[in-house]
Design an enzyme around this catalytic site. Structure first.
Site, mmCIF file in Angstrom:
data_model
loop_
_atom_site.group_PDB
_atom_site.id
_atom_site.type_symbol
_atom_site.label_atom_id
_atom_site.label_comp_id
_atom_site.label_asym_id
_atom_site.label_seq_id
_atom_site.Cartn_x
_atom_site.Cartn_y
_atom_site.Cartn_z
ATOM 1 N N ARG A 92 85.469 3.682 36.799
ATOM 2 C CA ARG A 92 86.040 3.386 35.631
ATOM 3 C C ARG A 92 87.334 4.435 35.484
ATOM 4 N NH1 ARG A 92 86.673 0.273 31.371
ATOM 5 N NH2 ARG A 92 86.229 1.123 29.133
ATOM 6 N N THR A 364 90.282 -9.365 32.157
ATOM 7 C CA THR A 364 89.220 -8.813 32.820
ATOM 8 C C THR A 364 88.382 -9.730 33.590
ATOM 9 O OG1 THR A 364 88.878 -7.195 30.899
ATOM 10 C CG2 THR A 364 86.943 -7.585 32.312
ATOM 11 N N ASN A 384 91.845 -4.219 31.049
ATOM 12 C CA ASN A 384 91.680 -4.231 29.662
ATOM 13 C C ASN A 384 92.532 -5.338 28.962
ATOM 14 O OD1 ASN A 384 90.258 -3.629 27.418
ATOM 15 N ND2 ASN A 384 92.056 -2.188 26.324
ATOM 16 N N GLU A 403 93.563 0.966 29.287
ATOM 17 C CA GLU A 403 91.938 1.059 29.060
ATOM 18 C C GLU A 403 91.708 2.152 28.123
ATOM 19 O OE1 GLU A 403 89.539 -1.450 30.182
ATOM 20 O OE2 GLU A 403 90.438 -1.233 31.843
ATOM 21 N N SER A 435 82.724 1.427 27.922
ATOM 22 C CA SER A 435 83.005 0.290 28.397
ATOM 23 C C SER A 435 81.807 -0.690 28.064
ATOM 24 C CB SER A 435 83.209 0.260 29.888
ATOM 25 O OG SER A 435 83.191 -1.047 30.348
ATOM 26 N N SER A 436 82.307 -1.945 27.796
ATOM 27 C CA SER A 436 81.014 -2.929 27.504
ATOM 28 C C SER A 436 80.820 -3.920 28.798
ATOM 29 C CB SER A 436 81.628 -4.066 26.438
ATOM 30 O OG SER A 436 81.871 -3.324 25.220
ATOM 31 N N GLY A 455 85.253 -10.116 28.491
ATOM 32 C CA GLY A 455 85.085 -10.566 27.154
ATOM 33 C C GLY A 455 84.807 -9.420 26.070
ATOM 34 N N GLY A 456 85.543 -8.440 26.506
ATOM 35 C CA GLY A 456 85.444 -7.041 25.389
ATOM 36 C C GLY A 456 84.207 -6.831 25.083
HETATM 37 O O1 DON Z 1 85.793 -1.914 29.437
HETATM 38 C C1 DON Z 1 85.780 -2.796 28.445
HETATM 39 O O2 DON Z 1 84.648 -2.838 27.733
HETATM 40 C C2 DON Z 1 87.038 -3.625 28.146
HETATM 41 N N1 DON Z 1 88.098 -2.855 28.637
HETATM 42 C C3 DON Z 1 86.787 -4.945 28.738
HETATM 43 C C4 DON Z 1 87.964 -5.863 28.252
HETATM 44 C C5 DON Z 1 87.723 -7.215 28.438
HETATM 45 O O3 DON Z 1 86.594 -7.721 28.717
HETATM 46 C C6 DON Z 1 88.677 -8.027 28.144
HETATM 47 N N2 DON Z 1 88.498 -9.377 27.896
HETATM 48 N N3 DON Z 1 88.506 -10.098 26.975
#
Ligand code: DON
Length: 553
Positions: A92, A364, A384, A403, A435-436, A455-456
């Site tokens: 990370r 991502t 990100n 990020e 992070s997710s 997917g954030g």
């Molecule tokens: O680490 C994370 O949770 C985010 N930076 C992930 C971003 C992500 O999955 C973007 N997709 N839509």
């Protein structure tokens, strides 16, 4: 048995291969066919799953520049067949050492819009190059010059732009036009290139070659490091050589849980994924979903999401900086306490908060790998936002992440995914942002699944939907296909894909007090494999929402 004893009886050492639990097929599912194919080719050259993991990540960095890359980071969940070792590589990004809590606030204490999302100030110190070097030296069999070769080739010779690239680049066009290197690398005459245009990234090829030759130091020390720091500072960023010099991959113990006899091995902090996932499953395990109506099931699932995400906001951050009550958060008894406030006839209101503005969930990236020996990799990687910060460092071809937006810029203020956080995820020098990303293994009596998705903030609930489908006896096609809905505590709203809730369910959920938000487009890009314990066969599927490909051999 006798065969194994013979060498002992003869008093000499002869290598007799042991039949692993898995001598069988190999498979790779990734978000881009070129990455899947390159990974399989590495397996065929004698590489193992860890070598293929280096190749797939590096190729994705080239052909999906909007999703992940050497300027970003990620988590690699590993399972080594020969001794059962299970570990998560934490690559990370870290906050620069010159970062501070109020980095993105104006003198009035308000968040300055865009500062944590665009340009060099939004970039954390990349972890992906260090993670790939670590994977190669500790777990792989081949050299980095072998495993990075396909990516170097594609960066130098080019790959054809597709419609998805065009959509992502159009979405970030204004920012991509802001810096000359971004324009030059990702646009053509300042415009989004046509489909089929051969996109070449010669400077990236050169940086990858430095890594192939010198490993970790090829990125974090020497000429590349100097260019990175100089380029970032000249454009208003705050990186120092010390940031790169001191960056380290961490090996973390995965988060483990169980749901109806199914074993889950998932991402550890600084990802919130494993803890939130296990918390939701622990809560759901207290109910017999099969006896509930479809509306009741959805209501209940949403209520468990709400509670798990509330804990995310409150407790989770970088474990090297904050103390996280992990044991408690994944304890079934604690989940029992959480479910006590669930009412089957009414939504529990989350506290009032402004609605966030989550994005589409196809930047991502995730890939899943199983090799014929039974080694496994589940990896989710990110820069990100689509095209990260949109800032390419001059002379390196490296597109930086944004990020830093995953930190809580100010307690209670939502980030781009509408997530709020507090002290645990406040910015500190050298800290990893929460992070997710949730790369996961699931073990059942029948076999082992390897899965994950971008997917954030919605990543973790997508994993939940996938695992619930698996628990119902469905295969990979259904885990990746199943329509999705999501709740994240704040904003207090159920977001859903248009085919995830029927008209009747929508009315019933509104009646229970839920707020609904139908999404304009679908989200996520799940990549999944399943290895069958008995036959050694591997099956796989790539999310129909994306362009990816699962291949078995
Ligand atoms: O680490 C994370 O949770 C985010 N930076 C992930 C971003 C992500 O999955 C973007 N997709 N839509």
């Amino acid at each position: 048995m006798l065969l194994r004893l013979i060498p002992l009886l003869l008093g000499v050492f002869i290598y007799v291969p042991q039949l692993q639990a898995t001598d069988g097929q190999a498979g790779i599912a990734s978000a881009h066919p070129l990455a899947t194919e390159a990974g399989l080719a590495i397996l065929n050259q004698g590489g193992n799953a860890f070598d293929a993991a280096v190749t797939v990540a590096a190729v994705l960095a080239v052909v999906e520049p909007y999703s992940s890359g050497m300027g970003g980071g990620g988590f690699w969940m590993l399972h080594r067949a020969k001794d059962g070792l299970e570990v998560m590589l934490d690559g990370r990004e870290r906050a620069p050492l010159a970062a501070h809590r109020d980095l993105y606030l104006d003198p009035q204490g308000e968040v300055i819009p865009g500062l944590s999302v665009n340009g060099p100030l939004s970039a954390g110190i990349p972890g992906q190059p260090a993670a790939l070097a670590h994977l190669a030296s500790l777990y792989g069999r081949l050299t980095l010059s072998q495993t990075l070769a396909p990516a170097i080739h594609l960066a130098r010779e080019g790959f054809p732009v597709d419609e998805h690239y065009r959509r992502m680049a159009s979405w970030r066009l204004e920012q991509l036009r802001r810096w000359p290197e971004g324009q030059q690398q990702f646009l053509y005459n300042g415009e989004v290139p046509e489909a089929g245009y051969l996109l070449k990234q010669p400077e990236l090829a050169e940086t990858l070659s430095q890594m192939a030759e010198k490993g970790h130091d090829g990125f974090y020390r020497g000429v590349v490091a100097e260019r990175l720091v100089q380029g970032v500072r000249a454009a208003g960023g705050i990186w120092k050589l010390e940031d790169l010099d001191t960056y380290q991959v961490m090996e973390r113990k995965p988060i483990r849980g169980e749901y109806r006899g199914i074993k889950i091995v998932s991402a550890a902090p600084p990802s919130s994924g494993g803890i939130v996932l296990i918390s939701m499953l622990n809560q759901l395990a207290r109910y017999d979903l099969g006896t509930l109506s479809s509306t009741q099931q959805k209501h209940l699932i949403v209520e468990t999401m709400r509670r798990a995400y509330r804990d995310r906001a409150e407790y989770l951050g970088d474990p090297d900086f904050v103390s996280i009550p992990v044991k408690q958060l994944i304890d079934p008894d604690y989940a029992a306490g959480l479910t006590r406030s669930i009412q089957m006839d009414a939504a529990t209101p989350s506290r009032q908060a402004p609605a966030g503005n989550p994005t589409e969930g196809q930047d991502t990236t995730h890939y899943s790998i199983i090799d014929a020996e039974g080694n496994r990799v589940s990896a989710t990687l990110s820069i990100n936002y689509p095209f990260g910060s949109c800032f390419v460092v001059p002379g390196t071809g490296i597109l930086l992440n944004d990020e830093m937006d995953d930190f809580s810029a100010r307690p209670g203020t939502p980030n781009v995914y509408g997530l709020v956080g507090g002290e645990a995820n406040a910015i500190e020098p050298g800290k990893r942002m929460l992070s997710s990303m949730t790369p996961t293994f699931v073990e059942t009596e029948q076999g082992v699944a390897v899965l994950g998705t971008p997917g954030g903030s919605r990543i973790i609930t997508m994993l939940l939907h996938g695992i619930l489908a698996l628990a119902e006896g469905e295969g990979p096609e259904e885990w990746v296909r199943r329509p999705r809905y999501h709740h994240q505590y704040l904003p207090d709203v159920i977001q859903y894909e248009s085919d995830a809730l029927t008209e009747d369910e929508q009315q019933a959920l509104i009646h229970l007090g839920h707020q609904l938000k139908r999404l304009d487009s679908n989200y996520g890009n799940m990549q999944a494999l399943m290895w069958n314990r008995e036959s050694g066969a591997v099956t796989g599927a790539s999310d129909p929402r994306g362009l990816g490909k699962a291949m078995i051999q």
